[in-house]
Design an enzyme around this catalytic site. Structure first.
Site, PDB file in Angstrom:
ATOM      1  N   LYS A 138      44.233  35.769  47.133  1.00 37.29           N
ATOM      2  CA  LYS A 138      43.368  34.742  46.560  1.00 37.29           C
ATOM      3  C   LYS A 138      43.239  33.528  47.483  1.00 37.29           C
ATOM      4  O   LYS A 138      42.391  32.669  47.252  1.00 37.29           O
ATOM      5  CB  LYS A 138      43.891  34.320  45.185  1.00 37.29           C
ATOM      6  CG  LYS A 138      43.805  35.428  44.143  1.00 37.29           C
ATOM      7  CD  LYS A 138      44.332  34.971  42.806  1.00 37.29           C
ATOM      8  CE  LYS A 138      44.252  36.081  41.769  1.00 37.29           C
ATOM      9  NZ  LYS A 138      45.130  37.225  42.086  1.00 37.29           N
ATOM     10  N   ASN A 185      41.694  42.071  48.782  1.00 37.83           N
ATOM     11  CA  ASN A 185      42.937  42.815  48.578  1.00 37.83           C
ATOM     12  C   ASN A 185      43.394  43.399  49.902  1.00 37.83           C
ATOM     13  O   ASN A 185      42.718  44.257  50.482  1.00 37.83           O
ATOM     14  CB  ASN A 185      42.711  43.924  47.546  1.00 37.83           C
ATOM     15  CG  ASN A 185      44.008  44.530  47.070  1.00 37.83           C
ATOM     16  OD1 ASN A 185      44.732  45.127  47.850  1.00 37.83           O
ATOM     17  ND2 ASN A 185      44.294  44.369  45.798  1.00 37.83           N
TER      18      ASN A 185
END
Length: 322
Positions: free
Chosen positions: A126, A283
């Site tokens: 993130k 990711n």
């Protein structure tokens, strides 16, 4: 090319053979004649300058109750006994994960480690997108309650999530009238010293959260993960449904923006999350979705991954003999 592959992963005997990407990568490697070993991050050791892993020789099979067949454990010198290490254990991205990155970084000059442990360590999923604020939804990272209140007052409908969570865990939507923000922040901020991530809610999530698979910085395909009715989380592990999709112009623009940086950091297999043409997550730890991609579109990203691995190993060999 005969290769020795060590996969650092969660227990192979517990994987979902129909969805697990580590299983699919192992299956394709095995079909190419590569030798497989599996071990967990708890099996790593550093001693007298050597990084070793207590690993099990393995074969995979599409049998639900026994996806792996194992030989007797052996101690591998990860610098000398294998050609490739896949770092594929699931998060949380905590100090244990970071320590494993540091240990594998010690052998990465001799053994190809994917994704590159230094790249993984510096690219929390993130945090990495914050390099590209113009292609993200409005986003805030802080522990400052006054700043959170101001952000909510501006955007009204928000998503609050733990900065180092995974699989959709701990993701909450708070509408303007929702009175749970105080309790939620007490929960998040009271259990650690970490900030939280707050984002403007994207109504387009009802149409799905697109997972785009990139290999060596290039997009190879995507699936759309549609949330259950009334939900905002579309992750497959929490009940989202995968469906076929194509890359939009906005998706291609996002990939063109972030792809070179992914490649520079040695992040060879990545999965990005896109909602309504906005990047929400990158990711890099154990990207999923490759089996769904093949099932829905016919694109075999595992084959493309191993093609890139062979190319990188050949290039390393040339450099060493130059």
């Amino acid at each position: 090319m005969t290769l020795r592959i060590a996969i650092q992963m969660d227990p192979l005997e517990r994987v979902n053979i129909d969805g697990d990407t580590s299983f699919a990568l192992a299956e394709t490697a095995q079909a190419r004649g590569y030798g497989l070993f599996v071990y967990g991050p708890g099996d790593l050791a550093w001693t007298e300058g050597r990084v070793t892993a207590r690993a099990r020789p393995a074969r995979v099979q599409r049998v639900r109750e026994t996806p792996g067949l194992f030989g007797e454990p052996v101690t591998l010198d990860l610098k000398n006994d294998v050609d490739v290490i896949l770092m594929r254990q699931d998060p949380p991205f905590d100090m244990g994960y970071i320590t494993a990155c540091h240990l594998l970084e010690e052998v990465s000059a001799e053994t190809l480690v994917l994704n590159d442990p230094a790249g993984v360590r510096s690219s929390p999923e993130k945090i990495f997108p914050l390099m590209f604020p113009d292609i993200m939804p409005p986003t805030l990272v802080t522990r400052d309650r006054a700043v959170i209140d101001a952000f909510r007052a501006k955007h009204h409908d928000i998503i609050v999530k733990p900065l180092y969570g995974h699989g959709g865990a701990g993701v909450f939507r708070l509408t303007e009238a929702d009175s749970n923000l105080d309790s939620l922040l007490e929960l998040f901020l009271g259990r650690s010293g970490e900030p939280v991530m707050v984002q403007a809610f994207l109504p387009a999530v009802s149409e799905g959260d697109k997972r785009v698979i990139l290999i060596d910085g290039e997009p190879v395909g995507a699936i759309n993960r549609r949330p259950k009715a009334g939900q905002v989380r579309s992750n497959l592990v929490v009940g989202g449904t995968a469906e076929a999709t194509e890359l939009s112009d906005a998706d291609k623009l996002i990939c063109a923006r972030i792809g070179p940086e992914l490649k520079r950091r040695g992040l060879v297999l990545t999965g990005i999350d896109v909602i309504g043409g906005r990047l929400t997550e990158v990711n890099v730890t154990s990207p999923t979705g490759l089996q769904a991609l093949k099932r829905l579109s016919g694109i075999d990203a595992t084959a493309k991954f191993w093609d890139v691995v062979e190319t990188k190993l050949a290039a390393r060999s040339l450099e060493r003999h130059a």
